[in-house]
Design an enzyme around this catalytic site. Structure first.
Site, PDB file in Angstrom:
ATOM      1  N   GLY A   1       0.796  -1.226   0.000  1.00 20.64           N
ATOM      2  CA  GLY A   1       0.000   0.000   0.000  1.00 20.64           C
ATOM      3  C   GLY A   1       0.824   1.271   0.000  1.00 20.64           C
ATOM      4  O   GLY A   1       0.321   2.330   0.375  1.00 20.64           O
ATOM      5  N   SER A   2       2.077   1.210  -0.462  1.00 23.61           N
ATOM      6  CA  SER A   2       2.888   2.438  -0.415  1.00 23.61           C
ATOM      7  C   SER A   2       2.317   3.515  -1.345  1.00 23.61           C
ATOM      8  O   SER A   2       2.377   4.706  -1.023  1.00 23.61           O
ATOM      9  CB  SER A   2       4.358   2.150  -0.727  1.00 23.61           C
ATOM     10  OG  SER A   2       4.531   1.830  -2.076  1.00 23.61           O
ATOM     11  N   ASN A   3       1.752   3.121  -2.469  1.00 18.48           N
ATOM     12  CA  ASN A   3       1.136   4.126  -3.364  1.00 18.48           C
ATOM     13  C   ASN A   3      -0.117   4.728  -2.730  1.00 18.48           C
ATOM     14  O   ASN A   3      -0.369   5.923  -2.839  1.00 18.48           O
ATOM     15  CB  ASN A   3       0.795   3.501  -4.721  1.00 18.48           C
ATOM     16  CG  ASN A   3       2.001   3.451  -5.644  1.00 18.48           C
ATOM     17  OD1 ASN A   3       2.489   4.484  -6.099  1.00 18.48           O
ATOM     18  ND2 ASN A   3       2.503   2.254  -5.879  1.00 18.48           N
TER      19      ASN A   3
ATOM     20  N   ILE B   1     -10.807  -6.099 -12.159  1.00 18.12           N
ATOM     21  CA  ILE B   1     -11.991  -5.267 -11.871  1.00 18.12           C
ATOM     22  C   ILE B   1     -13.148  -5.797 -12.730  1.00 18.12           C
ATOM     23  O   ILE B   1     -13.028  -5.906 -13.959  1.00 18.12           O
ATOM     24  CB  ILE B   1     -11.708  -3.785 -12.226  1.00 18.12           C
ATOM     25  CG1 ILE B   1     -10.564  -3.235 -11.364  1.00 18.12           C
ATOM     26  CG2 ILE B   1     -12.952  -2.930 -12.064  1.00 18.12           C
ATOM     27  CD1 ILE B   1     -10.851  -3.131  -9.875  1.00 18.12           C
TER      28      ILE B   1
ATOM     29  N   ASN C   1      -4.935   2.863 -13.098  1.00 20.44           N
ATOM     30  CA  ASN C   1      -4.044   1.827 -12.569  1.00 20.44           C
ATOM     31  C   ASN C   1      -2.602   2.254 -12.805  1.00 20.44           C
ATOM     32  O   ASN C   1      -2.314   2.966 -13.767  1.00 20.44           O
ATOM     33  CB  ASN C   1      -4.291   0.493 -13.277  1.00 20.44           C
ATOM     34  CG  ASN C   1      -3.412  -0.617 -12.713  1.00 20.44           C
ATOM     35  OD1 ASN C   1      -3.232  -0.719 -11.490  1.00 20.44           O
ATOM     36  ND2 ASN C   1      -2.844  -1.440 -13.574  1.00 20.44           N
TER      37      ASN C   1
ATOM     38  N   HIS D   1       1.236   0.600 -13.300  1.00 19.57           N
ATOM     39  CA  HIS D   1       1.914  -0.672 -13.594  1.00 19.57           C
ATOM     40  C   HIS D   1       3.424  -0.431 -13.622  1.00 19.57           C
ATOM     41  O   HIS D   1       3.874   0.551 -14.213  1.00 19.57           O
ATOM     42  CB  HIS D   1       1.421  -1.210 -14.946  1.00 19.57           C
ATOM     43  CG  HIS D   1       1.962  -2.567 -15.255  1.00 19.57           C
ATOM     44  ND1 HIS D   1       1.444  -3.706 -14.691  1.00 19.57           N
ATOM     45  CD2 HIS D   1       3.007  -2.960 -16.020  1.00 19.57           C
ATOM     46  CE1 HIS D   1       2.141  -4.755 -15.118  1.00 19.57           C
ATOM     47  NE2 HIS D   1       3.096  -4.326 -15.919  1.00 19.57           N
TER      48      HIS D   1
ATOM     49  N   ASP E   1      -4.121  -4.657 -18.048  1.00 14.62           N
ATOM     50  CA  ASP E   1      -3.067  -3.731 -18.499  1.00 14.62           C
ATOM     51  C   ASP E   1      -3.198  -3.260 -19.944  1.00 14.62           C
ATOM     52  O   ASP E   1      -2.191  -2.940 -20.581  1.00 14.62           O
ATOM     53  CB  ASP E   1      -1.670  -4.378 -18.310  1.00 14.62           C
ATOM     54  CG  ASP E   1      -1.415  -4.779 -16.873  1.00 14.62           C
ATOM     55  OD1 ASP E   1      -1.866  -4.061 -15.971  1.00 14.62           O
ATOM     56  OD2 ASP E   1      -0.769  -5.816 -16.658  1.00 14.62           O
TER      57      ASP E   1
ATOM     58  N   GLU F   1       7.118   5.784  -9.177  1.00 18.31           N
ATOM     59  CA  GLU F   1       5.658   5.667  -9.008  1.00 18.31           C
ATOM     60  C   GLU F   1       5.172   6.700  -8.001  1.00 18.31           C
ATOM     61  O   GLU F   1       4.159   7.365  -8.205  1.00 18.31           O
ATOM     62  CB  GLU F   1       5.274   4.261  -8.523  1.00 18.31           C
ATOM     63  CG  GLU F   1       5.502   3.175  -9.545  1.00 18.31           C
ATOM     64  CD  GLU F   1       4.989   1.809  -9.091  1.00 18.31           C
ATOM     65  OE1 GLU F   1       3.963   1.758  -8.388  1.00 18.31           O
ATOM     66  OE2 GLU F   1       5.608   0.791  -9.438  1.00 18.31           O
TER      67      GLU F   1
END
Ligand code: GAR
Length: 208
Positions: free
Chosen positions: A21-23, A102, A116, A118, A159, A188
């Site tokens: 969950g760093s983003n 999803i 999203n 990637h 993707d 990111e």
């Protein structure tokens, strides 16, 4: 630019995350610092034991764990997710290391409103099975001299949705998948808030 705490309507975000969950935490901090004009109304995860959920609990962020083991007989994943999104007035969905597909119904409910990130330059190293460290292992094994990040809209396949933003990262001669993943993740963290902010600003202009 820092936003003041005014009465304008903010973009309501649902974050989907399955892992560290760093983003998610990074976007949360940008919102807290007033750099993105939005609310994280809910964190949705399939994984009750992930760090993202741990962070949400600690910081009193609304969260919901949705996976097939938690459904009752007459429920299905897409209906439960859809209900949660509507109940929380969600305007934008941000996938941040979410490892489940999803559902089509959710994509139809939120056209070009699901982002999203990637950890590679799509269409390279994307598709089913390419996630997290596996992507970087594949890059190292391929001998590519550069990789990067891609932020894209989510469509019905893995993707393949329209690309919004890409940036390159050099693959160094002595890189391992882990060392490479760290540099990619740093990028990111710089890039995802910028794209989320753009979306929220656009939403703000349309609404207020
Ligand atoms: C990130 O590197 C993200 O790009 C990747 O998972 C990691 C999640 O990290 N996503 C994918 O591989 C999607 N196919 P985080 O949980 O620390 O944000």
């Amino acid at each position: 630019m820092k936003y003041s705490n005014d009465n304008e309507q903010k973009c309501n975000i649902a974050i989907f995350a399955s892992g560290t969950g760093s983003n998610f935490i990074n976007i949360y901090n940008h919102i807290l610092d007033g750099k993105i004009f939005a609310n994280i109304n809910i964190l949705i995860s399939n994984n009750p034991n992930c760090k993202a959920i741990e962070f949400a609990k600690k910081n009193k962020i609304n969260y919901k764990i949705i996976n097939k083991f938690r459904l009752s007989n007459n429920e299905n994943i897409e209906k439960v997710i859809g209900k949660v999104l509507i109940k929380n007035n969600i305007n934008l969905i941000v996938l941040a290391g979410y490892m489940k597909k999803i559902p089509k119904q959710i994509i139809e409910l939120y056209p070009r409103k699901i982002l999203n990130i990637h950890p590679a330059l799509l269409p390279k190293f994307g598709g089913k099975g390419f996630y997290g460290i596996k992507v970087h292992e594949a890059v190292i094994n391929s001998g590519e001299k550069s990789t990067g990040i891609t932020i894209h809209f989510v469509d019905n396949d893995y993707d393949t949705g329209d690309i919004i933003y890409q940036k390159e990262v050099d693959v160094l001669e002595n890189d391992s998948a882990v060392s490479l993943s760290k540099r990619v993740l740093e990028l990111e963290h710089k890039s995802y808030p910028v794209v989320v902010k753009e979306f929220c600003d656009k939403y703000r202009k349309e609404l207020n």
